[in-house]
Design a protein around this motif. Structure first.
Motif, PDB file in Angstrom:
ATOM      1  N   UNK A 119       0.829  -1.206   0.000  1.00  0.00           N
ATOM      2  CA  UNK A 119       0.000   0.000   0.000  1.00  0.00           C
ATOM      3  C   UNK A 119       0.868   1.263   0.000  1.00  0.00           C
ATOM      4  N   UNK A 120       1.903   1.282   0.841  1.00  0.00           N
ATOM      5  CA  UNK A 120       2.806   2.441   0.879  1.00  0.00           C
ATOM      6  C   UNK A 120       3.502   2.616  -0.463  1.00  0.00           C
ATOM      7  N   UNK A 121       3.950   1.504  -1.039  1.00  0.00           N
ATOM      8  CA  UNK A 121       4.624   1.576  -2.341  1.00  0.00           C
ATOM      9  C   UNK A 121       3.662   2.079  -3.420  1.00  0.00           C
ATOM     10  N   UNK A 122       2.400   1.639  -3.368  1.00  0.00           N
ATOM     11  CA  UNK A 122       1.404   2.133  -4.322  1.00  0.00           C
ATOM     12  C   UNK A 122       1.240   3.641  -4.204  1.00  0.00           C
ATOM     13  N   UNK A 123       1.119   4.134  -2.986  1.00  0.00           N
ATOM     14  CA  UNK A 123       0.942   5.577  -2.787  1.00  0.00           C
ATOM     15  C   UNK A 123       2.162   6.346  -3.285  1.00  0.00           C
ATOM     16  N   UNK A 124       3.347   5.812  -3.050  1.00  0.00           N
ATOM     17  CA  UNK A 124       4.568   6.464  -3.511  1.00  0.00           C
ATOM     18  C   UNK A 124       4.599   6.569  -5.030  1.00  0.00           C
ATOM     19  N   UNK A 125       4.314   5.457  -5.699  1.00  0.00           N
ATOM     20  CA  UNK A 125       4.332   5.467  -7.161  1.00  0.00           C
ATOM     21  C   UNK A 125       3.191   6.299  -7.731  1.00  0.00           C
ATOM     22  N   UNK A 129      10.877   3.878   0.863  1.00  0.00           N
ATOM     23  CA  UNK A 129      11.829   2.915   1.430  1.00  0.00           C
ATOM     24  C   UNK A 129      11.995   3.050   2.939  1.00  0.00           C
ATOM     25  N   UNK A 130      11.866   4.257   3.472  1.00  0.00           N
ATOM     26  CA  UNK A 130      12.083   4.434   4.904  1.00  0.00           C
ATOM     27  C   UNK A 130      10.998   3.733   5.721  1.00  0.00           C
ATOM     28  N   UNK A 131       9.846   3.484   5.095  1.00  0.00           N
ATOM     29  CA  UNK A 131       8.777   2.741   5.764  1.00  0.00           C
ATOM     30  C   UNK A 131       8.736   1.275   5.347  1.00  0.00           C
ATOM     31  N   UNK A 132       8.911   1.015   4.053  1.00  0.00           N
ATOM     32  CA  UNK A 132       8.701  -0.351   3.565  1.00  0.00           C
ATOM     33  C   UNK A 132       9.866  -1.290   3.857  1.00  0.00           C
ATOM     34  N   UNK A 133      11.111  -0.781   3.795  1.00  0.00           N
ATOM     35  CA  UNK A 133      12.230  -1.699   4.024  1.00  0.00           C
ATOM     36  C   UNK A 133      12.294  -2.216   5.468  1.00  0.00           C
ATOM     37  N   UNK A 134      12.019  -1.390   6.505  1.00  0.00           N
ATOM     38  CA  UNK A 134      11.962  -1.976   7.845  1.00  0.00           C
ATOM     39  C   UNK A 134      10.863  -3.028   7.980  1.00  0.00           C
ATOM     40  N   UNK A 135       9.739  -2.830   7.286  1.00  0.00           N
ATOM     41  CA  UNK A 135       8.649  -3.806   7.363  1.00  0.00           C
ATOM     42  C   UNK A 135       9.030  -5.107   6.662  1.00  0.00           C
TER      43      UNK A 135
END
Length: 231
Positions: free
Chosen positions: A38-44, A69-75
């Motif tokens: 979801x975060x990646x979708x919003x970013x793109x 990346x600052x949110x998705x990579x830790x997840x």
């Protein structure tokens, strides 16, 4: 960018659907992986509509990808840690250490991308060194912990960890080749390369994890070979 947004949306919707059929005790994996997509979708989506970018000198700098990346990579790392560690509560220090290294890597990469001049290569080197240290912990500490899990869980973890190590190692190479580095390839090629990496590292990762219902079920049922404690 539009292709990236569509791909991430398809992943998010798929993960949400898979989550409705998740075995009891495994829904946190589905929730974490859904949030990543979801975060990646919003970013793109932001980048596809002309946002999330600024000029740094004479080049376009997509800072939105670093916010992603600052949110998705830790997840993503949390998914790996929860898969490998039979008792995550006993390994909070290890998990926190990995995530802190990850955030340091992303933020120094952001700083490098937003910097003009030769100094950005020094920042790239620092960010890449942090990545090497992070992946070293994944390959050593998390791999060791995963060996205490059932064979099915071990196999899924090994596949996902190797995928992560290989794909993440390519990001700094693309950075160097792209407009933030030496400019060997243009912005269109750079965006395409990051898109392939992002879709593989997030959506590909997610499908490999969430469709292995048997292995996830073994985790929820406590199917470890022996208790794991990685201090």
């Amino acid at each position: 960018m539009s292709i990236g947004a569509l791909g991430m949306l398809v992943g998010a919707v798929s993960f949400a659907y898979l989550g409705t059929q998740a075995p009891q005790g495994t829904r946190h994996f589905y929730a974490i992986t859904f949030v990543i997509a979801l975060i990646a979708f919003l970013s793109y989506l932001v980048m596809a509509t002309g946002g999330g970018a600024t000029l740094v000198g004479d080049r376009v700098f997509y800072y939105a990808r670093y916010v992603d990346w600052v949110f998705t990579t830790p997840l993503l790392l949390l998914d790996l840690a929860l898969l490998a560690l039979a008792r995550p509560g006993r390994n909070v220090g290890l998990i926190v250490g990995i995530i802190v290294l990850d955030l340091f890597m992303i933020l120094t990469g952001l700083w490098a991308g937003a910097t003009e001049g030769a100094g950005r290569y020094f920042l790239w080197f620092i960010s890449t060194a942090a990545m090497v240290a992070l992946l070293y912990l994944v390959v050593t500490r998390l791999f060791a912990a995963a060996r205490t899990q059932s064979p099915g869980v071990q196999q899924v973890f090994r596949t996902l960890a190797i995928l992560t190590v290989v794909l993440w190692s390519l990001y700094p190479i693309v950075w160097l080749l792209g407009t933030e580095g030496f400019g060997t390839v243009g912005i269109t090629t750079e965006v395409a390369l990051f898109l392939v990496l992002d879709l593989s590292a997030k959506i590909g990762f997610g499908f490999l994890l969430l469709t292995n219902r048997q292995a996830l079920g073994e985790i929820s049922s406590g199917g470890a070979a022996r208790p794991a404690r990685v201090s």
